[in-house]
Motif scaffolding. Sequence first.
Motif, PDB file in Angstrom:
ATOM      1  N   ARG A 175      22.620  71.371   0.687  1.00 34.35           N
ATOM      2  CA  ARG A 175      23.769  71.288   1.593  1.00 34.35           C
ATOM      3  C   ARG A 175      23.506  70.321   2.747  1.00 34.35           C
ATOM      4  N   THR A 176      22.393  69.626   2.730  1.00 31.64           N
ATOM      5  CA  THR A 176      22.066  68.702   3.815  1.00 31.64           C
ATOM      6  C   THR A 176      22.820  67.384   3.637  1.00 31.64           C
ATOM      7  N   PRO A 177      22.977  66.626   4.733  1.00 32.42           N
ATOM      8  CA  PRO A 177      23.615  65.311   4.619  1.00 32.42           C
ATOM      9  C   PRO A 177      22.896  64.400   3.623  1.00 32.42           C
ATOM     10  N   ALA A 178      21.571  64.492   3.566  1.00 38.31           N
ATOM     11  CA  ALA A 178      20.803  63.653   2.632  1.00 38.31           C
ATOM     12  C   ALA A 178      21.131  64.017   1.181  1.00 38.31           C
ATOM     13  N   ALA A 179      21.285  65.323   0.907  1.00 39.44           N
ATOM     14  CA  ALA A 179      21.618  65.761  -0.451  1.00 39.44           C
ATOM     15  C   ALA A 179      23.004  65.278  -0.848  1.00 39.44           C
ATOM     16  N   LYS A 180      23.956  65.403   0.083  1.00 39.93           N
ATOM     17  CA  LYS A 180      25.313  64.945  -0.203  1.00 39.93           C
ATOM     18  C   LYS A 180      25.353  63.435  -0.440  1.00 39.93           C
ATOM     19  N   ALA A 181      24.543  62.702   0.316  1.00 39.16           N
ATOM     20  CA  ALA A 181      24.500  61.238   0.165  1.00 39.16           C
ATOM     21  C   ALA A 181      24.015  60.849  -1.228  1.00 39.16           C
ATOM     22  N   LYS A 182      23.059  61.605  -1.770  1.00 39.78           N
ATOM     23  CA  LYS A 182      22.562  61.319  -3.124  1.00 39.78           C
ATOM     24  C   LYS A 182      23.668  61.475  -4.162  1.00 39.78           C
ATOM     25  N   ASN A 183      24.549  62.422  -3.923  1.00 39.37           N
ATOM     26  CA  ASN A 183      25.602  62.707  -4.894  1.00 39.37           C
ATOM     27  C   ASN A 183      26.736  61.679  -4.862  1.00 39.37           C
ATOM     28  N   ARG A 184      26.889  61.005  -3.733  1.00 40.72           N
ATOM     29  CA  ARG A 184      27.935  59.981  -3.626  1.00 40.72           C
ATOM     30  C   ARG A 184      27.383  58.682  -4.247  1.00 40.72           C
ATOM     31  N   ARG A 185      27.732  58.471  -5.501  1.00 40.25           N
ATOM     32  CA  ARG A 185      27.119  57.360  -6.230  1.00 40.25           C
ATOM     33  C   ARG A 185      28.023  56.906  -7.367  1.00 40.25           C
ATOM     34  N   THR A 186      27.691  55.742  -7.904  1.00 42.01           N
ATOM     35  CA  THR A 186      28.305  55.272  -9.143  1.00 42.01           C
ATOM     36  C   THR A 186      27.186  55.048 -10.143  1.00 42.01           C
ATOM     37  N   GLU A 187      27.329  55.643 -11.303  1.00 41.03           N
ATOM     38  CA  GLU A 187      26.341  55.454 -12.352  1.00 41.03           C
ATOM     39  C   GLU A 187      26.924  54.539 -13.425  1.00 41.03           C
TER      40      GLU A 187
ATOM     41  N   ASN B 109      23.255  40.456 -23.128  1.00 45.77           N
ATOM     42  CA  ASN B 109      23.021  41.588 -24.039  1.00 45.77           C
ATOM     43  C   ASN B 109      24.371  42.091 -24.543  1.00 45.77           C
ATOM     44  N   GLN B 110      24.953  41.321 -25.442  1.00 42.49           N
ATOM     45  CA  GLN B 110      26.339  41.544 -25.845  1.00 42.49           C
ATOM     46  C   GLN B 110      26.584  42.861 -26.581  1.00 42.49           C
ATOM     47  N   SER B 111      25.551  43.448 -27.161  1.00 37.99           N
ATOM     48  CA  SER B 111      25.752  44.679 -27.936  1.00 37.99           C
ATOM     49  C   SER B 111      25.661  45.944 -27.086  1.00 37.99           C
ATOM     50  N   VAL B 112      25.439  45.777 -25.796  1.00 39.99           N
ATOM     51  CA  VAL B 112      25.278  46.930 -24.906  1.00 39.99           C
ATOM     52  C   VAL B 112      26.640  47.432 -24.425  1.00 39.99           C
ATOM     53  N   GLY B 113      26.916  48.711 -24.664  1.00 38.49           N
ATOM     54  CA  GLY B 113      28.136  49.325 -24.163  1.00 38.49           C
ATOM     55  C   GLY B 113      27.950  49.764 -22.717  1.00 38.49           C
ATOM     56  N   VAL B 114      29.061  49.856 -21.971  1.00 39.39           N
ATOM     57  CA  VAL B 114      28.985  50.162 -20.536  1.00 39.39           C
ATOM     58  C   VAL B 114      29.941  51.306 -20.185  1.00 39.39           C
ATOM     59  N   MET B 115      29.395  52.329 -19.553  1.00 41.28           N
ATOM     60  CA  MET B 115      30.202  53.421 -19.003  1.00 41.28           C
ATOM     61  C   MET B 115      30.027  53.412 -17.483  1.00 41.28           C
ATOM     62  N   VAL B 116      31.156  53.361 -16.762  1.00 39.61           N
ATOM     63  CA  VAL B 116      31.107  53.379 -15.294  1.00 39.61           C
ATOM     64  C   VAL B 116      31.586  54.747 -14.830  1.00 39.61           C
ATOM     65  N   GLU B 117      30.688  55.522 -14.235  1.00 38.08           N
ATOM     66  CA  GLU B 117      31.017  56.872 -13.788  1.00 38.08           C
ATOM     67  C   GLU B 117      30.999  56.956 -12.265  1.00 38.08           C
ATOM     68  N   GLY B 118      32.134  57.389 -11.711  1.00 37.56           N
ATOM     69  CA  GLY B 118      32.205  57.620 -10.276  1.00 37.56           C
ATOM     70  C   GLY B 118      31.844  59.058  -9.945  1.00 37.56           C
ATOM     71  N   HIS B 119      31.042  59.254  -8.888  1.00 39.31           N
ATOM     72  CA  HIS B 119      30.631  60.596  -8.453  1.00 39.31           C
ATOM     73  C   HIS B 119      30.827  60.718  -6.941  1.00 39.31           C
ATOM     74  N   THR B 120      31.228  61.890  -6.505  1.00 45.15           N
ATOM     75  CA  THR B 120      31.422  62.131  -5.072  1.00 45.15           C
ATOM     76  C   THR B 120      30.601  63.350  -4.639  1.00 45.15           C
ATOM     77  N   ASP B 121      30.594  63.597  -3.333  1.00 44.11           N
ATOM     78  CA  ASP B 121      30.057  64.882  -2.867  1.00 44.11           C
ATOM     79  C   ASP B 121      31.214  65.891  -2.892  1.00 44.11           C
ATOM     80  N   ASP B 122      30.973  67.094  -2.384  1.00 40.82           N
ATOM     81  CA  ASP B 122      32.019  68.115  -2.463  1.00 40.82           C
ATOM     82  C   ASP B 122      32.844  68.237  -1.178  1.00 40.82           C
ATOM     83  N   VAL B 123      32.731  67.253  -0.322  1.00 44.74           N
ATOM     84  CA  VAL B 123      33.555  67.247   0.895  1.00 44.74           C
ATOM     85  C   VAL B 123      34.970  66.810   0.516  1.00 44.74           C
TER      86      VAL B 123
END
Length: 238
Positions: free
Chosen positions: A206-218, A140-154
């Motif tokens: 503020r739970t560990p599960a919530a923080k884990a969701k935020n640590r991601r790459t989109e 799919n050569q016409s597709v642009g790609v943005m790589v976004e890094g996300h962390t938790d607040d620790v």
Amino acid sequence: MKSNFTKVSLSFLLCGALMSSCVSSKKYDELKASKEALEREQAASREKEKELSNTLRAREQKLTELERAMNDQKKILDDLRNEVNTALAGFNQGDLSVNIKDGKVYVSMSDKLLFATGSTKVNNTGKEALDQLVDVLKKNQSVGVMVEGHTDDVEVRPGTKDIADNWDLSVLRATEITRLMAKRGLSPDRITPAGRAFFQPIDTGRTPAAKAKNRRTEIILTPDFTEIYKILGIQSMK
């Protein structure tokens, strides 16, 4: 005497005939003018009706084009999402998701899938997942790609080598993924890395599960909708 009376009578008759003729001529002119005015009104009405009909036809055609354009856009996004889902089907679905939002396909991968804690180097499983994604993007050569890094607040541990804070961590992870995708054959000019630190959480808990969701790459995939946007009458949002 009789002769004079006859002359007077004839004069009155002649005047009456002339007056009657004048009245009839005036009435005729009035009726003719009224008829011509009515014909002009009818002609103008027919012209207006024709104009409205053409306008309605043009709007119906535009509506048809808009519906087709929106259907085409939806199909492109659905097809791309399905391709990505198929390519990543072999990985733990709890560690990734593929969704359509705002005319783009969002591929969200957890830090657990891609990185060791606090690391900016992609692990082997993460490399395999990225390889599969790159294979889709090569088709799919016409597709642009943005790589976004996300962390938790620790906060990043003091003294961590080459990482001052969560800005650094998110940016370095995004650029690491960008390099790997480019090494796998994806054109570098299609990829844009970005770091968001902890400022765009998907879960504010503020739970560990919530923080884990935020640590991601989109990895945000943007198809080229230039032609579709032209039909829709809006500027490209690339």
